[in-house]
Write an enzyme that holds these catalytic residues in place. Structure first.
Site, PDB file in Angstrom:
ATOM      1  N   LYS A  25      -2.881   6.008  -4.312  1.00 12.88           N
ATOM      2  CA  LYS A  25      -4.049   6.852  -4.003  1.00 12.88           C
ATOM      3  C   LYS A  25      -3.975   8.225  -4.665  1.00 12.88           C
ATOM      4  O   LYS A  25      -2.879   8.788  -4.821  1.00 12.88           O
ATOM      5  CB  LYS A  25      -4.159   7.037  -2.471  1.00 12.88           C
ATOM      6  CG  LYS A  25      -4.059   5.726  -1.713  1.00 12.88           C
ATOM      7  CD  LYS A  25      -4.278   5.847  -0.227  1.00 12.88           C
ATOM      8  CE  LYS A  25      -3.897   4.555   0.474  1.00 12.88           C
ATOM      9  NZ  LYS A  25      -2.504   4.487   0.935  1.00 12.88           N
ATOM     10  N   TYR A  31       2.743  10.002  -0.099  1.00 15.85           N
ATOM     11  CA  TYR A  31       3.813   9.448   0.742  1.00 15.85           C
ATOM     12  C   TYR A  31       5.196   9.792   0.161  1.00 15.85           C
ATOM     13  O   TYR A  31       6.214   9.646   0.835  1.00 15.85           O
ATOM     14  CB  TYR A  31       3.698   7.924   0.901  1.00 15.85           C
ATOM     15  CG  TYR A  31       2.403   7.433   1.514  1.00 15.85           C
ATOM     16  CD1 TYR A  31       1.502   8.316   2.120  1.00 15.85           C
ATOM     17  CD2 TYR A  31       2.056   6.089   1.503  1.00 15.85           C
ATOM     18  CE1 TYR A  31       0.305   7.866   2.665  1.00 15.85           C
ATOM     19  CE2 TYR A  31       0.868   5.633   2.057  1.00 15.85           C
ATOM     20  CZ  TYR A  31      -0.007   6.530   2.629  1.00 15.85           C
ATOM     21  OH  TYR A  31      -1.183   6.075   3.161  1.00 15.85           O
ATOM     22  N   HIS A  75      -7.992   9.287  -1.874  1.00 14.45           N
ATOM     23  CA  HIS A  75      -7.348   9.271  -0.558  1.00 14.45           C
ATOM     24  C   HIS A  75      -8.238   9.870   0.541  1.00 14.45           C
ATOM     25  O   HIS A  75      -8.335   9.326   1.639  1.00 14.45           O
ATOM     26  CB  HIS A  75      -6.007  10.025  -0.642  1.00 14.45           C
ATOM     27  CG  HIS A  75      -4.998   9.561   0.359  1.00 14.45           C
ATOM     28  ND1 HIS A  75      -3.652   9.548   0.112  1.00 14.45           N
ATOM     29  CD2 HIS A  75      -5.136   9.092   1.617  1.00 14.45           C
ATOM     30  CE1 HIS A  75      -3.013   9.090   1.181  1.00 14.45           C
ATOM     31  NE2 HIS A  75      -3.897   8.812   2.107  1.00 14.45           N
ATOM     32  N   ASP A  81       0.837  -1.197   0.000  1.00 16.10           N
ATOM     33  CA  ASP A  81       0.000   0.000   0.000  1.00 16.10           C
ATOM     34  C   ASP A  81       0.877   1.254   0.000  1.00 16.10           C
ATOM     35  O   ASP A  81       1.675   1.465   0.913  1.00 16.10           O
ATOM     36  CB  ASP A  81      -0.879   0.000   1.265  1.00 16.10           C
ATOM     37  CG  ASP A  81      -1.842   1.173   1.290  1.00 16.10           C
ATOM     38  OD1 ASP A  81      -2.895   1.071   0.649  1.00 16.10           O
ATOM     39  OD2 ASP A  81      -1.524   2.202   1.932  1.00 16.10           O
TER      40      ASP A  81
HETATM   41  P1  NAP Z   1       0.509   1.331  11.999  1.00 18.23           P
HETATM   42  O1  NAP Z   1       0.846   0.316  10.974  1.00 18.23           O
HETATM   43  O2  NAP Z   1      -0.678   1.124  12.875  1.00 18.23           O
HETATM   44  O3  NAP Z   1       1.735   1.591  12.967  1.00 18.23           O
HETATM   45  C1  NAP Z   1       3.002   1.941  12.517  1.00 18.23           C
HETATM   46  C2  NAP Z   1       3.872   2.216  13.736  1.00 18.23           C
HETATM   47  O4  NAP Z   1       3.984   1.013  14.516  1.00 18.23           O
HETATM   48  C3  NAP Z   1       5.268   2.617  13.372  1.00 18.23           C
HETATM   49  O5  NAP Z   1       5.694   3.575  14.330  1.00 18.23           O
HETATM   50  C4  NAP Z   1       6.071   1.313  13.517  1.00 18.23           C
HETATM   51  O6  NAP Z   1       7.392   1.628  13.860  1.00 18.23           O
HETATM   52  C5  NAP Z   1       5.340   0.633  14.660  1.00 18.23           C
HETATM   53  N1  NAP Z   1       5.356  -0.856  14.590  1.00 18.23           N
HETATM   54  C6  NAP Z   1       5.065  -1.612  13.506  1.00 18.23           C
HETATM   55  N2  NAP Z   1       5.106  -2.913  13.811  1.00 18.23           N
HETATM   56  C7  NAP Z   1       5.431  -3.005  15.117  1.00 18.23           C
HETATM   57  C8  NAP Z   1       5.624  -4.082  16.003  1.00 18.23           C
HETATM   58  N3  NAP Z   1       5.475  -5.349  15.599  1.00 18.23           N
HETATM   59  N4  NAP Z   1       5.964  -3.804  17.281  1.00 18.23           N
HETATM   60  C9  NAP Z   1       6.112  -2.513  17.710  1.00 18.23           C
HETATM   61  N5  NAP Z   1       5.920  -1.438  16.908  1.00 18.23           N
HETATM   62  C10 NAP Z   1       5.590  -1.677  15.630  1.00 18.23           C
HETATM   63  O7  NAP Z   1       0.326   2.785  11.352  1.00 18.23           O
HETATM   64  P2  NAP Z   1       0.209   3.526   9.959  1.00 18.23           P
HETATM   65  O8  NAP Z   1       1.493   3.563   9.267  1.00 18.23           O
HETATM   66  O9  NAP Z   1      -0.495   4.810  10.284  1.00 18.23           O
HETATM   67  O10 NAP Z   1      -0.824   2.658   9.117  1.00 18.23           O
HETATM   68  C11 NAP Z   1      -0.447   1.578   8.308  1.00 18.23           C
HETATM   69  C12 NAP Z   1      -0.551   1.881   6.821  1.00 18.23           C
HETATM   70  O11 NAP Z   1      -1.892   2.215   6.450  1.00 18.23           O
HETATM   71  C13 NAP Z   1       0.248   3.119   6.380  1.00 18.23           C
HETATM   72  O12 NAP Z   1       1.628   2.887   6.330  1.00 18.23           O
HETATM   73  C14 NAP Z   1      -0.411   3.412   5.055  1.00 18.23           C
HETATM   74  O13 NAP Z   1       0.054   2.534   4.059  1.00 18.23           O
HETATM   75  C15 NAP Z   1      -1.876   3.164   5.403  1.00 18.23           C
HETATM   76  N6  NAP Z   1      -2.565   4.411   5.843  1.00 18.23           N
HETATM   77  C16 NAP Z   1      -3.520   4.959   5.031  1.00 18.23           C
HETATM   78  C17 NAP Z   1      -4.180   6.114   5.408  1.00 18.23           C
HETATM   79  C18 NAP Z   1      -5.251   6.687   4.524  1.00 18.23           C
HETATM   80  O14 NAP Z   1      -5.624   7.856   4.719  1.00 18.23           O
HETATM   81  N7  NAP Z   1      -5.776   5.935   3.593  1.00 18.23           N
HETATM   82  C19 NAP Z   1      -3.878   6.746   6.634  1.00 18.23           C
HETATM   83  C20 NAP Z   1      -2.927   6.155   7.452  1.00 18.23           C
HETATM   84  C21 NAP Z   1      -2.289   4.990   7.054  1.00 18.23           C
HETATM   85  P3  NAP Z   1       8.660   1.134  12.971  1.00 18.23           P
HETATM   86  O15 NAP Z   1       8.412   1.555  11.545  1.00 18.23           O
HETATM   87  O16 NAP Z   1       9.788   1.830  13.626  1.00 18.23           O
HETATM   88  O17 NAP Z   1       8.683  -0.360  13.150  1.00 18.23           O
END
Ligand code: NAP
Length: 304
Positions: free
Chosen positions: A79, A54, A110, A49
């Site tokens: 997106k 980004y 998005h 994704d």
């Molecule tokens: P997330 O996946 O909920 O959390 C990411 C955070 O968790 C990072 O700080 C990462 O740190 C940490 N982490 C990951 N795995 C871990 C583990 N096993 N143990 C401890 N910490 C861990 O948050 P997100 O990036 O907001 O959401 C995921 C994806 O969804 C995004 O990357 C994006 O592709 C998508 N997204 C889309 C939208 C939208 O508007 N459509 C909005 C937000 C996100 P490290 O990287 O240091 O491991």
């Protein structure tokens, strides 16, 4: 020893298959995104994704190419950003080119927001008074954006279209006023924001649901939740695994993001939660309160 299960595949309403745990790339720098995507593909992820905003499409695409995995085995989502909504085809062409691909598998709107493409910033323009330079809904709405996205299906540059950050009310309006049922809705979903009504609505209408920020976004704050830690101990897995497995248990595709190889691999391993444990996780918001971690100020109301 934990008993892991295979990551399932889901079907889109287009008939295409999509892997049931996707890899998130938001806030990964160029360097991080390259090694993260390579590590993710090595760990077994085939669903990536990304998004124009980004700023890493070119790097994600390079990693995909260098991984050596055939294109048809991968599912790639990107997106349409808010300043591009009146030129959707141009934006899709730009993203596909940046990724170095011939097509993407899914193109998402998005945000249900339109911003001035000719403002003081190409991505987040503001007015002289500092407020967001939004195009009012009376002039251009998310329905207009989606109608222009419907035409993208004829270009072959995307196999499916969908939306992100929509509420149930907006999904209902979209289904009433447009022709192509979106293949997917991507929203913030985790134990403290289960949005069950919206998930049920999508499933009833054959719209696949993707969970962004499944760990609570930056710093994974949900991993400090006592009940989730205890469940991790019970299943002999990490707390992250419980959050990710819970999404799959409820028929939703989580998109965990990490830049660390060990976490990337750990997040791709899931267990089968019992219905009782799944329901316990679904109800955590009742005692901990609802929490939304991603809520940019658009200057217009997005969420209920
Ligand atoms: P997330 O996946 O909920 O959390 C990411 C955070 O968790 C990072 O700080 C990462 O740190 C940490 N982490 C990951 N795995 C871990 C583990 N096993 N143990 C401890 N910490 C861990 O948050 P997100 O990036 O907001 O959401 C995921 C994806 O969804 C995004 O990357 C994006 O592709 C998508 N997204 C889309 C939208 C939208 O508007 N459509 C909005 C937000 C996100 P490290 O990287 O240091 O491991």
């Amino acid at each position: 020893m934990a008993t892991y299960i295979e990551v399932p595949s889901f079907k889109l309403n287009t008939g295409a298959s999509i892997q049931g745990v996707g890899f998130g790339t938001w806030r990964s720098t160029e360097e991080e995104a390259y090694s993260a995507v390579i590590d993710a593909i090595k760990a077994g992820y085939r669903h990536i994704d990304t998004a124009y905003i980004y700023g890493n499409e070119h790097i994600v695409g390079k990693a995909i190419k260098d991984s050596g995995v055939p294109r048809e085995e991968l599912f790639v989502t990107t997106k349409l950003w808010v300043t591009g909504v009146q030129k959707a085809q141009e934006c899709l062409e730009r993203s596909v080119k940046a990724l170095g691909l011939e097509y993407v598998d899914l193109y998402l709107m998005h945000w249900p927001v339109a911003m001035n493409a000719n403002g003081n910033d190409p991505n987040l323009p503001s007015k002289p008074d500092g407020s967001r330079d939004i195009i009012p809904e009376s002039e251009w709405s998310y329905i207009d954006t989606y109608k222009s996205m419907e035409k993208l299906l004829d270009t072959g540059l995307t196999k499916a279209i969908g939306v992100s950050n929509f509420t149930k009310e907006k999904m209902e309006k979209l289904l009433k006023e447009t022709t192509v049922v979106p293949a997917a809705l991507q929203i913030e979903l985790h134990p403290l924001l289960p949005q069950q009504e919206l998930v049920d609505f999508c499933h009833e209408n054959k719209i696949l649901v993707e969970a962004y920020s499944p760990l609570g976004s930056i710093g994974a704050p949900l991993l400090k939740t006592e009940e989730l830690i205890k469940l991790g101990e019970k299943y002999k897995v990490s707390t992250a695994c419980i959050c990710i497995s819970w999404s799959v248990w409820r028929g939703v595709i989580p998109l965990p993001k990490s830049t660390k190889a060990a976490r990337i691999a750990e997040n791709f391993k899931i267990v089968k939660l019992s219905d009782e444990d799944g329901k316990t996780v679904s109800e955590l918001y009742k005692t901990h309160g609802v929490q939304r971690f991603v809520a940019p100020d658009w200057g217009v109301k997005i969420f209920d």
